[in-house]
Write a protein that holds these residues in place. Structure first.
Motif, mmCIF file in Angstrom:
data_model
loop_
_atom_site.group_PDB
_atom_site.id
_atom_site.type_symbol
_atom_site.label_atom_id
_atom_site.label_comp_id
_atom_site.label_asym_id
_atom_site.label_seq_id
_atom_site.Cartn_x
_atom_site.Cartn_y
_atom_site.Cartn_z
ATOM 1 N N LYS A 69 5.087 2.856 2.301
ATOM 2 C CA LYS A 69 4.602 3.607 3.465
ATOM 3 C C LYS A 69 4.357 2.594 4.582
ATOM 4 N N PRO A 70 4.488 3.030 5.812
ATOM 5 C CA PRO A 70 4.252 2.072 6.915
ATOM 6 C C PRO A 70 2.857 1.463 6.852
ATOM 7 N N ASP A 71 1.889 2.251 6.347
ATOM 8 C CA ASP A 71 0.511 1.757 6.374
ATOM 9 C C ASP A 71 0.253 0.585 5.436
ATOM 10 N N ILE A 72 1.140 0.395 4.450
ATOM 11 C CA ILE A 72 0.962 -0.763 3.566
ATOM 12 C C ILE A 72 1.101 -2.051 4.362
ATOM 13 N N PHE A 73 1.968 -1.978 5.389
ATOM 14 C CA PHE A 73 2.318 -3.209 6.110
ATOM 15 C C PHE A 73 1.570 -3.302 7.442
ATOM 16 N N ASN A 74 0.282 -3.005 7.400
ATOM 17 C CA ASN A 74 -0.472 -3.014 8.658
ATOM 18 C C ASN A 74 -1.072 -4.390 8.922
ATOM 19 N N PHE A 75 -1.921 -4.439 9.917
ATOM 20 C CA PHE A 75 -2.553 -5.687 10.337
ATOM 21 C C PHE A 75 -3.273 -6.378 9.172
ATOM 22 N N ASN A 76 -3.957 -5.536 8.331
ATOM 23 C CA ASN A 76 -4.673 -6.110 7.196
ATOM 24 C C ASN A 76 -3.776 -6.932 6.292
ATOM 25 N N LYS A 77 -2.565 -6.420 6.104
ATOM 26 C CA LYS A 77 -1.629 -7.115 5.217
ATOM 27 C C LYS A 77 -1.316 -8.502 5.788
ATOM 28 N N SER A 78 -1.039 -8.548 7.087
ATOM 29 C CA SER A 78 -0.758 -9.840 7.713
ATOM 30 C C SER A 78 -1.927 -10.794 7.537
ATOM 31 N N ASN A 122 11.305 8.762 6.664
ATOM 32 C CA ASN A 122 10.384 9.796 6.203
ATOM 33 C C ASN A 122 8.976 9.594 6.768
ATOM 34 N N GLY A 123 8.892 8.932 7.879
ATOM 35 C CA GLY A 123 7.635 8.828 8.628
ATOM 36 C C GLY A 123 6.468 8.251 7.851
ATOM 37 N N ALA A 124 5.276 8.808 8.134
ATOM 38 C CA ALA A 124 4.066 8.247 7.554
ATOM 39 C C ALA A 124 3.982 8.484 6.048
ATOM 40 N N ALA A 125 4.704 9.503 5.551
ATOM 41 C CA ALA A 125 4.651 9.796 4.112
ATOM 42 C C ALA A 125 5.343 8.702 3.310
ATOM 43 N N GLY A 126 6.306 8.035 3.917
ATOM 44 C CA GLY A 126 6.946 6.901 3.254
ATOM 45 C C GLY A 126 8.116 7.287 2.378
ATOM 46 N N LEU A 127 8.702 6.297 1.756
ATOM 47 C CA LEU A 127 9.890 6.480 0.922
ATOM 48 C C LEU A 127 9.530 6.323 -0.543
ATOM 49 N N LEU A 128 10.263 7.068 -1.355
ATOM 50 C CA LEU A 128 10.068 6.946 -2.796
ATOM 51 C C LEU A 128 11.407 6.550 -3.409
ATOM 52 N N THR A 129 11.441 5.398 -4.107
ATOM 53 C CA THR A 129 12.699 5.031 -4.777
ATOM 54 C C THR A 129 12.424 4.882 -6.264
ATOM 55 N N LYS A 130 13.168 4.034 -6.900
ATOM 56 C CA LYS A 130 12.982 3.813 -8.324
ATOM 57 C C LYS A 130 12.609 2.357 -8.543
ATOM 58 N N ARG A 131 12.131 2.052 -9.746
ATOM 59 C CA ARG A 131 11.870 0.643 -10.057
ATOM 60 C C ARG A 131 13.171 0.001 -10.515
ATOM 61 N N PHE A 132 13.563 -1.056 -9.827
ATOM 62 C CA PHE A 132 14.818 -1.715 -10.165
ATOM 63 C C PHE A 132 14.612 -3.062 -10.832
ATOM 64 N N VAL A 133 13.410 -3.592 -10.734
ATOM 65 C CA VAL A 133 13.226 -4.974 -11.202
ATOM 66 C C VAL A 133 12.081 -5.054 -12.194
ATOM 67 N N ASN A 134 12.138 -6.056 -13.044
ATOM 68 C CA ASN A 134 10.974 -6.397 -13.844
ATOM 69 C C ASN A 134 10.464 -7.743 -13.347
ATOM 70 N N SER A 181 4.434 -6.793 15.126
ATOM 71 C CA SER A 181 4.407 -6.170 13.805
ATOM 72 C C SER A 181 3.867 -4.754 13.892
ATOM 73 N N GLU A 182 2.944 -4.521 14.835
ATOM 74 C CA GLU A 182 2.456 -3.157 15.032
ATOM 75 C C GLU A 182 3.575 -2.263 15.578
ATOM 76 N N ILE A 183 4.374 -2.830 16.490
ATOM 77 C CA ILE A 183 5.488 -2.056 17.038
ATOM 78 C C ILE A 183 6.448 -1.658 15.920
ATOM 79 N N ILE A 184 6.744 -2.621 15.050
ATOM 80 C CA ILE A 184 7.646 -2.331 13.934
ATOM 81 C C ILE A 184 7.089 -1.197 13.083
#
Lengths: 344, 234
Positions: free
Chosen positions: A230-239, A144-156, A129-132
Motif C-alpha cells: 500500500k502507498p502508506d507503507i512507504f511514507n515519511f516514517n519509513k524513510s 489500485n490506489g490507497a487500498a494497494g496491490l495484492l500479489t503472491k509470495r514468490f520468495v523465501n 518521496s511524498e510526491i511519489i
C-alpha cells in the motif's frame, strides 16, 4: 597481496556459507518459526535499505529523506510485473525492472536536487518521496490506489539472503574503487574535491542513483515476500526508520548498518510483547544509545575478520596477563610457604 | 601562458568582478592583492572554474577554456588551493596526497611525486599516516599545497596560504612557494599579506571593488607610495 585478498575472500565466503547453513538448519527444525522468519526477512530488507542509504548519506554526505519513495517504486514495479508473469522468472524480471526503474527515478530526482546542500536537500528529497506516494495513491487504474496491490509470495528467505549479500558486496567494492573514494572525498570537503578535479555533481548523482537502485531491489523483495503493498507503507516514517538504522549503526560504516539493522529488528520484535509502550521504549533506547555512542554503534569503522582477530589477540593477551598474575601470586605464595626467611 | 580578458562575474545582482583582464607568463609568480571584498578570491575561483563567469574569456596557452568544467581545467594544469586549507580531515596525509593525483593514472609518476612533495614538506612524511584533521594549521596548509602539486599543475593558484598562520610559518610557506616556483611551476597568488606577497612576486595586480586599479612589478609596487598607504601600513 593477491594471495592475501584471496584468503580474505575465502574466509568471508566460508563465514557466509556457515551463516546460511546455521539459519537454514534453524528454519528447517522450526526453531525459527514463520513469525520469526518474517523478522528475518525484515532484517534482510532493512540491511539492503540501510546499506544503500549509507552510501548516499554516510559516505557521500548527502542527507536524503526520500529512500522510502524509491523503495515504493521498486515494490510497485515488481508487483505489477509478477501479477502478469506469476513465476519465479517473472519475479527475477520484476526485481531487475524494479531496480532499473527506481534508479532512473533516482537519477531524475538527483540531478536537480543534489545541487542543494544539507537541510534543503533533505526537504527536497522528502518532498519527492511524498510526491511519489501521492502519485501511487491517485493512479487508481494501475496501482489500485490507497487500498494497494495484492500479489503472491514468490520468495523465501534464501532469496533475500542472496540479494543482501550481493548488495553489501557491490556497495563495499564500489566504495573501495576510485569512484567510491571520490564520493567519500565529497563528504569530507566538497570544495577541496572540486579543486583536485573531482566532478562532484556527477559523483553525487552516481551515489544517489546506485542507492535508489538497491532501494528498488529492497522494495521488490518486500512486495514479493509480504505480497501486500500500500502507498502508506512507504511514507515519511519509513524513510526516517531507514535513516535511524543508518545513523544508529554509524554514518560511513557498512558493517555498522548491517549490525544495526539486525539489532533494531530484534529489539523491536522483542518489544512487541509490550505493545502499549513499545514505541516509547524503542525511542528511549535509541536516545540512550545515541547519548553514549553519538557516532553510532561502529562510528565510521568497519567490522572485519581482521578486527575479530585483533579482538581475539586482545582477549588472549588479557587472559595471559591474568593467568601470569595468578601464577605470580601462587608462586609468591609458594615461595612464602617454602622459604619465609628469604622473602623477608 | 594564462590570459584573462574582460572577465565579469555576478552574484545575483551584485557585480563582483567588473571586467578583469590580467596575464600570467610561464615561470612567473603573479600576485593579486587588495582589501577584503575586492574580488581576489572570486577572480581565482572564476579562473579555475569553481564559479561561472557571466562574460569574458580565459585563455590557457592561447586556447579558450571559459566553457570547460573545473575538472577539465584541472586536467589542463590549472590547480587551485582553496582558501582556508580544505583538507580531507578524516583521511590520512597520504590519502590526501593520493586524491590530489585523482585525475592521473601513471602509478610510477604518482609515487615519484609523492616523494617530491615529502621533499618539499618533510613534516608531511613524518605525519603520513595521521588523519589530516589532526595536523596543525600550518601543516594543513602544506598538505593542501602538496596535494595540489600531486595533480602536476602547470599553473598553481594559491588562495591566502598565509591565513591564520604564525609569522614564522608564514616565512616558511613563502619560501616554499618560491622553491616550488623555481622548480618550474607558475604561480598565481592571492594574499592579504601584501608585503610578503610583493616581495616574492614578479608582477602584481591591485584589485579594488572588482576591478584592477594598478599593476606592475612586485618591487615597483612595494615602493609605490599609494600602495604603501593603502595596503602596506604607511
Amino acid at each position: 597481496m593477491k594471495k592475501i585478498l584471496k584468503a580474505k575472500g575465502f574466509k568471508m565466503l566460508t563465514a557466509l556459507v556457515l551463516t546460511y547453513i546455521i539459519i537454514q538448519v534453524l528454519v528447517s527444525t522450526n526453531i525459527i518459526n514463520d513469525y520469526m522468519q518474517a523478522t528475518l526477512v525484515t532484517i534482510f530488507i532493512n540491511i539492503i535499505l540501510a546499506v544503500s542509504l549509507n552510501l548516499i548519506t554516510g559516505f557521500t554526505g548527502q542527507f536524503s529523506l526520500g529512500h522510502a519513495g524509491f523503495m515504493s517504486i521498486g515494490a510497485y514495479t515488481c508487483a505489477l510485473i509478477t501479477a502478469r508473469i506469476p513465476t519465479t522468472w517473472g519475479f527475477i524480471l520484476g526485481v531487475l525492472a524494479a531496480a532499473i526503474v527506481a534508479s532512473i527515478a533516482g537519477y531524475l530526482v538527483g540531478l536537480p536536487t543534489l545541487r542543494l546542500r544539507g537541510d534543503y536537500l533533505a526537504i527536497a528529497t522528502l518532498g519527492m518521496s511524498e510526491i511519489i506516494r501521492i502519485i501511487f495513491i491517485n493512479m487508481d487504474d494501475i496501482t489500485n490506489g490507497a487500498a494497494g496491490l495484492l500479489t503472491k509470495r514468490f520468495v523465501n528467505w534464501t532469496w533475500l539472503f542472496i540479494f543482501t549479500v550481493i548488495t553489501v558486496y557491490f556497495i563495499s567494492n564500489f566504495l573501495k574503487s576510485t569512484h567510491g573514494r571520490a564520493c567519500i572525498s565529497i563528504r569530507e570537503d566538497e570544495t577541496a574535491s572540486e579543486a583536485v578535479g573531482i566532478n562532484t555533481t556527477k559523483y553525487k548523482v552516481m551515489a544517489f542513483t546506485i542507492g535508489s537502485f538497491f532501494a528498488g531491489i529492497a522494495g521488490a523483495l518486500y512486495a514479493s515476500y509480504f505480497y501486500v503493498i500500500k502507498p502508506d507503507i512507504f511514507n515519511f516514517n519509513k524513510s526516517v526508520n531507514i535513516l535511524v538504522i543508518v545513523v544508529f549503526g554509524g554514518l560511513g560504516s557498512l558493517s555498522g548498518s548491517v549490525v544495526s539493522a539486525i539489532v533494531l529488528a530484534l529489539v523491536s520484535s522483542f518489544l512487541q510483547a509490550f505493545s502499549d509502550v513499545q514505541m516509547i521504549l524503542y525511542s528511549l533506547l535509541l536516545i540512550i544509545i545515541m547519548i553514549f555512542k553519538p557516532g553510532g554503534l561502529l562510528g565510521s569503522r568497519e567490522l572485519s575478520i581482521a578486527m575479530l582477530g585483533d579482538w581475539r589477540a586482545f582477549i588472549g593477551e588479557k587472559f595471559k596477563a591474568l593467568r601470569s598474575r595468578k601464577e605470580k601470586k601462587t608462586t609468591a605464595k609458594e615461595d612464602l610457604d617454602n622459604d619465609p626467611v628469604e622473602n623477608k | 601562458m594564462l590570459e584573462v580578458r574582460d572577465l565579469n562575474v555576478y552574484f545575483g545582482v551584485i557585480h563582483a568582478l567588473k571586467g578583469i583582464s590580467l596575464s600570467v607568463n610561464e615561470g612567473e609568480i603573479v600576485t593579486l592583492i587588495g582589501a577584503n571584498g575586492a574580488g581576489k578570491t572570486t577572480s581565482l575561483r572564476a579562473i579555475s572554474g569553481l564559479i561561472k563567469a557571466r562574460s569574458g574569456d580565459i585563455l590557457l596557452n592561447g586556447q579558450s577554456i571559459i566553457n570547460m568544467s573545473a575538472k577539465d581545467r584541472v586536467k589542463n594544469g590549472i590547480v587551485h588551493v582553496p582558501e582556508g586549507r580544505h583538507v580531507f580531515t578524516e583521511m590520512t596525509v597520504l590519502e590526501n596526497l593520493e586524491l590530489g593525483a585523482y585525475l592521473r593514472r601513471d602509478k610510477a609518476g604518482i609515487a615519484q611525486d609523492i616523494k617530491q612533495v615529502y621533499k618539499h614538506f618533510p613534516i608531511l612524511h613524518e605525519r603520513r599516516k595521521q588523519a589530516a584533521g589532526t595536523l596543525s594549521g600550518g601543516e594543513q596548509q602544506m598538505l593542501a599545497i602538496g596535494r595540489a602539486l600531486m595533480s602536476k599543475p602547470k599553473i598553481l593558484f594559491l588562495d591566502e596560504p598565509s591565513m591564520g598562520l604564525a609569522p614564522l610559518l608564514v616565512q616558511e610557506i613563502f619560501s616554499i612557494i618560491k622553491t616550488i616556483n623555481e622548480a618550474g611551476t607558475t604561480i598565481l597568488l592571492v594574499e592579504q599579506n601584501a608585503n610578503m606577497a610583493l616581495q616574492i612576486a614578479n608582477r602584481a595586480y591591485v584589485l579594488e571593488n572588482g576591478s584592477i586599479r594598478v599593476s606592475g612589478s612586485g618591487q615597483e609596487l612595494l615602493k609605490s607610495d599609494a600602495i604603501k598607504k593603502a595596503y602596506l601600513g604607511g
